[in-house]
Design an enzyme around this catalytic site. Structure first.
Site, PDB file in Angstrom:
ATOM      1  CB  CYS A   1      49.956  49.601  18.746  1.00 40.83           C
ATOM      2  SG  CYS A   1      51.597  49.110  18.407  1.00 40.83           S
TER       3      CYS A   1
ATOM      4  CG  HIS B   1      48.741  47.201  14.553  1.00 40.95           C
ATOM      5  ND1 HIS B   1      48.677  48.501  14.170  1.00 40.95           N
ATOM      6  CD2 HIS B   1      50.323  47.293  14.999  1.00 40.95           C
ATOM      7  CE1 HIS B   1      49.678  49.229  14.472  1.00 40.95           C
ATOM      8  NE2 HIS B   1      50.525  48.607  14.948  1.00 40.95           N
TER       9      HIS B   1
ATOM     10  CD  GLU C   1      45.468  48.620  12.712  1.00 44.51           C
ATOM     11  OE1 GLU C   1      44.876  48.006  13.975  1.00 44.51           O
ATOM     12  OE2 GLU C   1      46.417  49.162  12.912  1.00 44.51           O
TER      13      GLU C   1
END
Ligand code: GLN
Length: 533
Positions: free
Chosen positions: A384, A510, A512
């Site tokens: 990001c 993102h 994750e």
């Protein structure tokens, strides 16, 4: 419609969320549709404005809700994608009630916490729970919080609404270990159950969080004082990994207890696949050192999804990941060439991950870190904000665009390589400028990103305002930066890579948020693999 309410004598050590997610694991994979809700008593409408210093990570769902990090914890255990409806905050409930009052929905009534707030909570629950066989609902905070009271009252009323046989109350409370007298004290559990009874709630199952195993005598005492069947007193003893907890509960028959109590009629939980993955966490064959250069230092949970995604990558590579957390502030006095001269081994540096950030203070020092990793072929994954920083570094050092910057850090920079999009500049509403939730990107066929995802069209979740300025796309490309993933309309940069660096990848998204133990994210699997190499 069946519901399991999870309450707690709170603090994160207590495992309230781990208990809730593990209960899903015990009943969610046996053919029944099981869903999860987190009720958060704080007055924010969503967690988007929470400080990472105070309230850990803000999680983002597919549909763009900014929620409590527990939804991320649930997704990692369950493999499901939850939506905004799975997070009910006091703010959301009050806002809706007040809006209804202004619309004269309660005309000539006195608008009160009971029944108006409690009804609103119940409506929010039923809207979700009616679509599933079982819904597990974790009530945030403690049974002592003023803010929690309406949620506890609503959960009590639901017993009447949907029938006692369709509802289970599971309470998580700590056993206190006194190390000087080697004693486990049951008083905290008893007191929190007394408090629950004040609300008319009697737990059916007690999960006792403890450092030491619980003897039969102690279980008996808890069972007697708290009026809970002795088999329903479950021990939650410290574990090496949170992912061991479903098995820990299954070994005490928690799956059978729930399935029988709620008349679910399903088979007992099968955790074979799950447990074999967990074994890799406990006894990994290799090791690797990853640096995380971070900003928000108070709690590691601020980067919860990142550190969990690294554990998923660890499992996929059978390599334990040692995390070396480096505060951005400490980069000020670093001589990066000195780091290289010293053995990499001594610095324990195999790969670098730089997570997201807002209004970064130490951005200039991090730009040096980017250059260091790029020039020295160190595997790194930038997420990001750090795609944006990597672009700034590349523009300054490879494209001769001196003083390039993001308008987030310098509004009047002469080379705003990172900026708001034109459409955003007109938006007045503060939330309106955020790109939130899942967005598609198209990957270049010959890119590293394509080889990792194994497909051209992918989607990832986003949470940011700024973008790579389209005016600079060409000049970046001409100087060797590959814009390897773009939005389908080619306006927004989603991935960048450096052609002659085999281990460089940065993403505006993102990733994750989508990684799970049973479905590890390719970028994290790759980072660990590259670092091992
Ligand atoms: N601050 C940057 C932006 O708003 C990046 C945010 C992030 O890293 N999630 O665009």
């Amino acid at each position: 419609m069946k519901i399991i309410f999870v309450t707690g004598w709170s603090m994160s050590w207590l495992w309230k969320w781990i208990t809730s997610a593990s209960v899903w694991k015990l009943i969610g994979s046996s053919g029944k549709r099981v869903w999860m809700i987190k009720m958060d008593p704080y007055l924010q409408v969503d967690a988007g404005t929470m400080s990472p210093y105070e309230h850990w990570e803000v999680f983002v769902t597919e549909d763009g809700a900014e929620t409590d990090l527990d939804l991320g914890n649930y997704e990692r255990f369950t493999g499901e994608n939850f939506t905004t409806d799975s997070n009910i905050t006091s703010g959301k409930v009050y806002l809706s009630v007040i809006n209804k009052e202004r619309e004269w929905e309660y005309l000539w009534k006195t608008v009160q916490i009971i029944p108006h707030i409690t009804n609103e909570i119940k409506d929010n629950i039923i809207k979700v729970a009616k679509n599933y066989d079982v819904t597990i609902i974790e009530i945030g905070g403690t049974v002592w919080d003023i803010e929690s009271q309406a949620f506890l009252e609503a959960s009590r009323q639901m017993k009447k609404d949907i029938g006692k046989e369709n509802i289970l109350y599971l309470h998580v409370a700590p056993l206190l270990y006194l190390k000087y007298s080697w004693e486990l004290k049951t008083k905290l559990i008893q007191h929190s159950v007394i408090k629950l009874r004040e609300y008319g709630l009697q737990p059916d199952i007690l999960v006792c969080r403890t450092e030491k195993h619980i003897s039969k005598e102690i279980k008996n005492k808890i069972s007697n004082f708290c009026d809970v069947d002795i088999d329903n007193v479950i021990e939650a003893v410290d574990a090496k990994s949170i992912y061991q907890v479903p098995e820990l509960f299954k070994s005490q028959n928690l799956d059978k207890i729930i399935i029988k109590s709620l008349w679910l009629g399903t088979t007992w939980a099968d955790l074979k696949k799950w447990n074999s993955l967990v074994n890799t966490i406990i006894t990994p064959k290799k090791e690797v050192n990853i640096w995380i250069i971070w900003k928000y230092t108070e709690f590691e949970d601020t980067y919860k999804s990142i550190s969990e995604a690294l554990i998923h990558g660890w499992v996929a590579n059978n390599a334990k990941v040692h995390l070396n957390w480096i505060h951005s502030e400490d980069l000020e006095n670093w001589d990066f060439s000195d780091i290289l001269q010293k053995e990499r081994q001594q610095w324990k540096l195999d790969g670098i991950l730089v997570p997201w950030g807002f209004w970064e203070r130490w951005v200039e020092w991090k730009i040096n870190a980017v250059r260091f990793a790029r020039e020295n072929m160190i595997p790194y994954l930038w997420i990001c904000l750090w795609l944006q920083v990597a672009v700034i570094e590349y523009a300054r050092n490879m494209c001769n665009l001196d003083k390039s910057n993001s308008t987030e850090f310098n509004k009047s920079t002469i080379h705003p390589v990172i900026d708001y999009m034109e459409e955003q500049k007109k938006i007045q509403n503060k939330w309106g400028t955020m790109r939130l939730g899942s967005y598609e990107s198209k990957l270049e066929k010959d890119s590293l990103a394509y080889s990792l995802y194994g497909k051209e069209n992918i989607s990832e979740r986003h949470r940011h305002r700024y973008e790579v300025n389209p005016k600079y796309h060409e000049i970046l490309k001409e100087n060797g930066l590959s814009l390897s993933g773009m939005s389908p309309d080619r306006k927004l940069v989603e991935f960048i890579e450096v052609a002659d660096h085999p281990y460089f990848i940065a993403t505006q998204a993102h990733p994750e948020f989508k990684s799970r133990l049973e479905d590890p994210h390719p970028l994290f699997v790759w980072l660990i693999k590259a670092a091992l190499n």
